[in-house]
Scaffold this motif. Structure first.
Motif, short mmCIF file in Angstrom:
data_model
loop_
_atom_site.label_atom_id
_atom_site.label_comp_id
_atom_site.label_asym_id
_atom_site.label_seq_id
_atom_site.Cartn_x
_atom_site.Cartn_y
_atom_site.Cartn_z
N UNK A 39 -61.68 29.45 50.25
CA UNK A 39 -60.70 30.51 50.44
C UNK A 39 -59.96 30.22 51.73
N UNK A 40 -58.63 30.15 51.64
CA UNK A 40 -57.80 29.79 52.79
C UNK A 40 -56.76 30.89 53.04
N UNK A 41 -56.26 30.99 54.26
CA UNK A 41 -55.32 32.06 54.59
C UNK A 41 -53.87 31.76 54.18
N UNK A 42 -53.67 30.74 53.39
CA UNK A 42 -52.33 30.33 52.98
C UNK A 42 -52.08 30.78 51.54
N UNK A 43 -50.82 30.98 51.20
CA UNK A 43 -50.49 31.41 49.85
C UNK A 43 -50.69 30.26 48.86
N UNK A 82 -52.72 23.98 58.40
CA UNK A 82 -52.68 24.68 59.68
C UNK A 82 -51.48 24.24 60.51
N UNK A 83 -51.16 22.94 60.46
CA UNK A 83 -50.00 22.43 61.19
C UNK A 83 -48.71 23.00 60.60
N UNK A 84 -48.60 22.99 59.28
CA UNK A 84 -47.37 23.44 58.62
C UNK A 84 -47.20 24.95 58.64
N UNK A 85 -48.28 25.70 58.46
CA UNK A 85 -48.17 27.13 58.22
C UNK A 85 -48.83 28.00 59.29
N UNK A 86 -49.45 27.37 60.29
CA UNK A 86 -50.15 28.12 61.33
C UNK A 86 -51.63 28.22 61.00
N UNK A 87 -52.44 28.35 62.04
CA UNK A 87 -53.89 28.36 61.84
C UNK A 87 -54.36 29.57 61.04
#
Length: 160
Positions: free
Chosen positions: A9-13, A139-144
């Motif tokens: 589970x990741x915090x990105x869409x 994380x680099x592209x969308x923030x940590x």
């Protein structure tokens, strides 16, 4: 024949993760062992690419077809090279609280028994390093993303 499944589970869409995984031309910038990559053709639904991977003086090239089903699924199918077969799939599902669930499956075998044995011995470590590279790239592209903190109840490591 190595086969592996990871869920995270990741915090990105789902759309962000889909975009990252399908941006195959950028793989040499962040994926370990990817020495070079040439996209032969690409459109909204599929791509055809040649990749050179290298490790400790060994270099192999192979071709694959990437099927894109925006934003929920990416399937990579081996065409030719040193393997007997290679298939991997990415599935992205939105989570109720935001972010997405990522399922990654890979199944491959080499034609050469020596490579097969070596791959089996190093497979888990190499796979985890490659998956971590995708996560670091996100994380680099969308923030940590604050939802990655250890106190939010989400796992900080993959489960197989």
């Amino acid at each position: 024949m190595p086969r592996h499944h990871e869920t995270r589970e990741l915090p990105y869409s789902a759309e962000q993760m889909f975009a990252l995984v399908t941006d195959i031309a950028r793989y040499p910038e962040f994926l370990p062992w990817v020495v070079a990559l040439r996209v032969r053709s690409q459109d909204e639904h599929a791509a055809l690419a040649d990749m050179i991977v290298g490790f400790k003086g060994l270099r192999e090239s192979f071709s694959c077809r990437v099927e894109k089903h925006r934003p929920t699924h990416v399937a990579v199918h081996y065409i030719d090279g040193p393997m007997r077969h290679l298939d991997n799939e990415w599935h992205f599902a939105p989570l109720d609280g935001g972010g997405c669930r990522v399922d990654f499956l890979v199944d491959f075998s080499f034609r050469n028994r020596v490579f097969e044995t070596l791959a089996g011995q190093m497979f888990d470590k190499a796979l985890r390093r490659m998956i971590a590279a995708f996560e670091d790239r996100a994380a680099v592209l969308y923030g940590a993303g604050s939802s990655m903190s250890s106190d939010d109840g989400r796992s900080e490591s993959f489960s197989g």
